[in-house]
Write an enzyme that holds these catalytic residues in place. Structure first.
Site, mmCIF file in Angstrom:
data_model
loop_
_atom_site.group_PDB
_atom_site.id
_atom_site.type_symbol
_atom_site.label_atom_id
_atom_site.label_comp_id
_atom_site.label_asym_id
_atom_site.label_seq_id
_atom_site.Cartn_x
_atom_site.Cartn_y
_atom_site.Cartn_z
ATOM 1 N N CYS A 1 0.706 -1.204 0.104
ATOM 2 C CA CYS A 1 -0.200 -0.049 -0.066
ATOM 3 C C CYS A 1 0.953 1.134 -0.126
ATOM 4 C CB CYS A 1 -0.992 -0.054 1.062
ATOM 5 S SG CYS A 1 -0.100 -0.023 2.443
ATOM 6 N N THR A 2 0.431 2.403 0.110
ATOM 7 C CA THR A 2 1.030 3.647 -0.004
ATOM 8 C C THR A 2 2.322 3.617 1.178
ATOM 9 O OG1 THR A 2 -0.876 4.893 -0.773
ATOM 10 C CG2 THR A 2 1.071 6.056 -0.273
#
Length: 310
Positions: free
Chosen positions: A190-191
């Site tokens: 994810c980010t």
């Protein structure tokens, strides 16, 4: 804990040529989240900071921006509060990336909607080099745990898009699409890493055997991995005024459609479907003419407010 409580603190115009942007989180038991929120409000009311911090019983999460002194002040404050194992990353923005400073009190610092234990059930952390070696294998299922519009801006080569509009939908995706793969190697990203802390914990809780995640998320990967050694394709969507970043944490070419929130490449901005703040190729057919007129009025008000500040 009660429903979300949000407080706003004023932010003065940044005096320097750029903004330091700090993304941070840590899962840590907080004895009195409401009291921590109040202490944070006292701090941010006296420094030049913008962004969002989310406080919950399970820890802290957020992204803030300001001058060097302001970002250092909030970082040191959190260290003094016992958040000594934060996942913490800095980058820079040429323009103010957030309008205001917000402190939010929530039940979760990232909302999955299913109770998991990210401090107890933890997947295998991989640094960028280890990550490249793993996801190049044929026996690994690579899953992007972010939302559909984030996937659109960029992702790792070969990554699966769960087509979720929010992280709350991820548990349903696991039940419908992954249950039959419990014996497989599952790699997720994810980010900044926080969503994968919960998604890996969820999979381990559901009986998956080998679960891996990218330590520090895409942002750390782009910061450390040279473009010629990278398996990343496109840009990384970020939740601030920059829209997206790329290798070396440089600002990307994507801009955000302020009507629907989707990232747009320069070529998509040139399409007839694009009208700033009103529509783009992804949302033009999803709103009525009456709604579009409302968006145009909103844009006029925003422009008027900007002119008044100048």
């Amino acid at each position: 804990m009660n429903a979300t409580v949000e407080q706003l603190a004023p932010v003065e115009q940044q005096a320097t040529s750029g903004w330091v942007v700090a993304a941070l989180y840590q899962f840590k038991e907080v004895q009195d989240a409401a009291a921590l929120k109040e202490r944070l409000l006292d701090l941010v009311g006296s420094i030049n900071l913008c962004g969002t911090l989310i406080v919950a019983d399970e820890g802290i999460n957020g992204t803030v921006a300001g001058d060097r002194a302001a970002v250092d002040a909030v970082h040191q404050f959190l260290l003094d509060e016992g958040f000594t194992s934060m996942e913490y990353k800095e980058s820079y923005s040429s323009e103010k990336p957030f309008r205001k400073m917000k402190i939010k009190l929530k039940k979760e610092i990232v909302t999955l909607g299913v109770e998991v234990k990210p401090r107890d059930l933890v997947g295998h952390y991989l640094d960028p080099k280890e990550w490249n070696d793993l996801i190049a294998r044929d026996d690994v299922i690579l899953i992007d745990t972010r939302n559909d519009y984030e996937y659109k801006a960029g992702t790792f080569k070969g990554a699966i898009d769960p087509k979720t509009e929010s992280f709350r939908e991820f548990p349903d995706y696991v039940k419908k699409e992954l249950e039959q793969h419990k014996d497989k190697k599952i790699a997720m990203f994810c980010t900044g890493g926080i969503r994968c802390e919960k998604s890996t914990s969820l999979l381990l809780q559901e009986g998956f055997n080998e679960v891996y995640h990218l330590k520090g998320g895409i942002l750390k990967y782009l910061e450390e991995t040279p473009a010629d050694q990278s398996m990343w394709e496109g840009e990384c969507f970020v939740f601030d005024g920059r829209t997206a970043v790329t290798h070396g944490m440089e600002e990307g070419a994507n801009i955000k459609c302020h009507a629907c929130g989707w990232p747009l490449l320069p070529a998509e901005v040139e399409l007839p479907s694009y009208e700033h703040g009103v529509s783009c190729v992804y949302c033009i057919d999803n709103t009525t003419e009456k709604q579009k007129e409302g968006f145009r009025m909103r844009q006029s008000q925003i422009l008027a407010a900007k002119r008044k500040r100048l």
